[in-house]
Design an enzyme around this catalytic site. Structure first.
Site, PDB file in Angstrom:
ATOM      1  N   GLU A 150      -6.599  -1.300  -4.529  1.00 19.08           N
ATOM      2  CA  GLU A 150      -7.020   0.078  -4.236  1.00 19.08           C
ATOM      3  C   GLU A 150      -6.610   1.032  -5.347  1.00 19.08           C
ATOM      4  OE1 GLU A 150      -5.123   1.941  -0.818  1.00 19.08           O
ATOM      5  OE2 GLU A 150      -6.815   3.314  -0.572  1.00 19.08           O
ATOM      6  N   HIS A 164      -7.790  10.413   5.377  1.00 20.85           N
ATOM      7  CA  HIS A 164      -9.049   9.690   5.574  1.00 20.85           C
ATOM      8  C   HIS A 164     -10.153  10.706   5.805  1.00 20.85           C
ATOM      9  CE1 HIS A 164      -7.648   5.339   6.683  1.00 20.85           C
ATOM     10  NE2 HIS A 164      -7.518   5.623   5.412  1.00 20.85           N
ATOM     11  N   GLU A 193     -11.137   0.689  -1.810  1.00 25.26           N
ATOM     12  CA  GLU A 193     -10.192  -0.374  -1.461  1.00 25.26           C
ATOM     13  C   GLU A 193     -10.858  -1.623  -0.901  1.00 25.26           C
ATOM     14  OE1 GLU A 193      -7.447   0.624   1.763  1.00 25.26           O
ATOM     15  OE2 GLU A 193      -8.338   2.605   1.861  1.00 25.26           O
ATOM     16  N   ASP A 198      -3.479   7.360  -3.419  1.00 23.54           N
ATOM     17  CA  ASP A 198      -3.424   6.225  -2.480  1.00 23.54           C
ATOM     18  C   ASP A 198      -3.770   4.984  -3.292  1.00 23.54           C
ATOM     19  OD1 ASP A 198      -3.721   4.481  -0.344  1.00 23.54           O
ATOM     20  OD2 ASP A 198      -5.415   5.539   0.574  1.00 23.54           O
ATOM     21  N   ASP A 241       0.860  -1.194   0.000  1.00 25.06           N
ATOM     22  CA  ASP A 241       0.000   0.000   0.000  1.00 25.06           C
ATOM     23  C   ASP A 241       0.890   1.235   0.000  1.00 25.06           C
ATOM     24  OD1 ASP A 241      -1.981   1.955   0.438  1.00 25.06           O
ATOM     25  OD2 ASP A 241      -3.163   0.570   1.666  1.00 25.06           O
ATOM     26  N   HIS A 267     -12.385   5.690   1.358  1.00 28.88           N
ATOM     27  CA  HIS A 267     -12.500   6.972   2.061  1.00 28.88           C
ATOM     28  C   HIS A 267     -12.310   8.128   1.092  1.00 28.88           C
ATOM     29  CE1 HIS A 267      -8.103   6.880   1.661  1.00 28.88           C
ATOM     30  NE2 HIS A 267      -8.240   5.588   1.920  1.00 28.88           N
TER      31      HIS A 267
HETATM   32 MN    MN Z   1      -3.962   2.664   0.779  1.00 27.85          MN
HETATM   33 MN    MN Z   2      -6.748   4.096   1.419  1.00 25.02          MN
END
Ligand code: MN
Ligand code: MN
Length: 293
Positions: free
Chosen positions: A278, A161, A186, A94, A83, A153
């Site tokens: 994600e 977030h 995600e 992200d 990640d 998010h």
């Molecule tokens: Mn992530």
């Molecule tokens: Mn994330």
């Protein structure tokens, strides 16, 4: 660059760093080494860290970050979630992917396909509960469980977030996506219970609130931490210049003073194996997946 261009640039660097890191994850490679190479790649491409790169193995869904003296080597049979989060002027890309060193093709496919199916239906006015429904149906159809207590998010400048929460199950949430909003989707697919719990071994933190600290060491570490603004950081980053003993001392004191948010590793409560996929998306009539390259 305008804001949208910054999101797109952050997404591009996050995606390139993710792809680069994923191909380094091989049997006998070191988790610490791969993590540091991903960090260097992000910097080389002109990005800043939105959070420390994380590589979570097997039944751990997220938030495992290499320790300063980490000795983990990838082994045959591992399922690794990488990640990566990158910022340009605080605007975040992200993204995450799963590297399969075992026999989990179907499980990896489940989260990937769930993400793709979610991306197909998103747009202005779409209910976030319907995204969760698409994710849940895809993963369930493959014979796995979506992880219900982890979600996607919103993203905003220096906010990793934000609202809205993007569920991985059908929640009936009628919150609608808006044009211009940036969200991360995600899905996690589990062979186990589909619920995760928090361990008590966090090495990722973010500053929750600043308080006066008297101890010289703690004050020194707090000064370092302030450089990360409110974004997550890891003990390994601090310990490079300051030494792990000092860092641990200061972090303990700051946790005691309720100054930090903690992000401990999140394993499946049924010890099932977990895959993740994600992407970050700008919501528009034609949604822009910033982390797709
Ligand atoms: Mn992530
Ligand atoms: Mn994330």
């Amino acid at each position: 660059m305008d804001i949208r261009e910054k999101y797109i640039e952050a997404g591009k660097i996050a995606a390139e760093s993710l792809r680069y890191g994923a191909q380094l994850i091989k049997i006998d490679a070191s988790l610490l080494d791969v993590t540091e190479k991903v960090e260097q790649k992000i910097l080389d491409l002109g990005g800043e860290f939105a959070f420390p790169p994380q590589i979570s193995l097997n039944e751990t869904a997220a938030h495992y970050c290499a320790e300063p003296d980490d000795t983990i080597l990838f082994k045959k049979g591992d399922l690794a979630k990488l990640d990566v989060g990158v910022m340009i002027d605080g605007y975040i890309g992200d993204n995450a992917t799963t590297v399969n060193l075992g026999d989990y093709d179907k499980l990896v496919e489940a989260s990937r396909e769930a993400l793709n199916n979610a991306l197909k239906i998103i747009g202005p006015g779409v209910y976030v509960g319907d995204i969760g429904k698409a994710i849940q149906e895809t993963i369930t159809k493959k014979g796995f469980s979506p992880v219900r207590n982890l979600s996607g998010h919103g993203l905003a400048q220096y906010v990793y977030h934000d609202k809205p929460s993007i569920p991985n199950i059908e929640t009936g949430d009628k919150t609608q996506l808006k044009k211009g909003q940036v969200i991360a989707i995600e899905p996690f697919a589990s062979t186990g219970s589909g619920t995760i719990y928090e361990t008590n071994q966090a090495n990722i933190f973010s500053l929750r609130q600043k308080k006066p600290v008297r101890n010289v060491i703690t004050r020194q570490i707090l000064t370092e931490i302030m450089k990360y603004k409110n974004m997550p950081f890891t003990t390994r980053w601090l310990s490079k210049n300051l030494g792990i003993a000092k860092v641990n001392f200061a972090l303990r004191e700051m946790i005691h003073q309720d100054m930090l948010n903690l992000y401990p590793p999140l394993p499946d409560s049924g010890r099932g194996f977990i895959s993740q996929a994600e992407h970050t998306v700008i919501i528009d009539d034609e949604p822009i997946v910033t982390t797709r390259i």
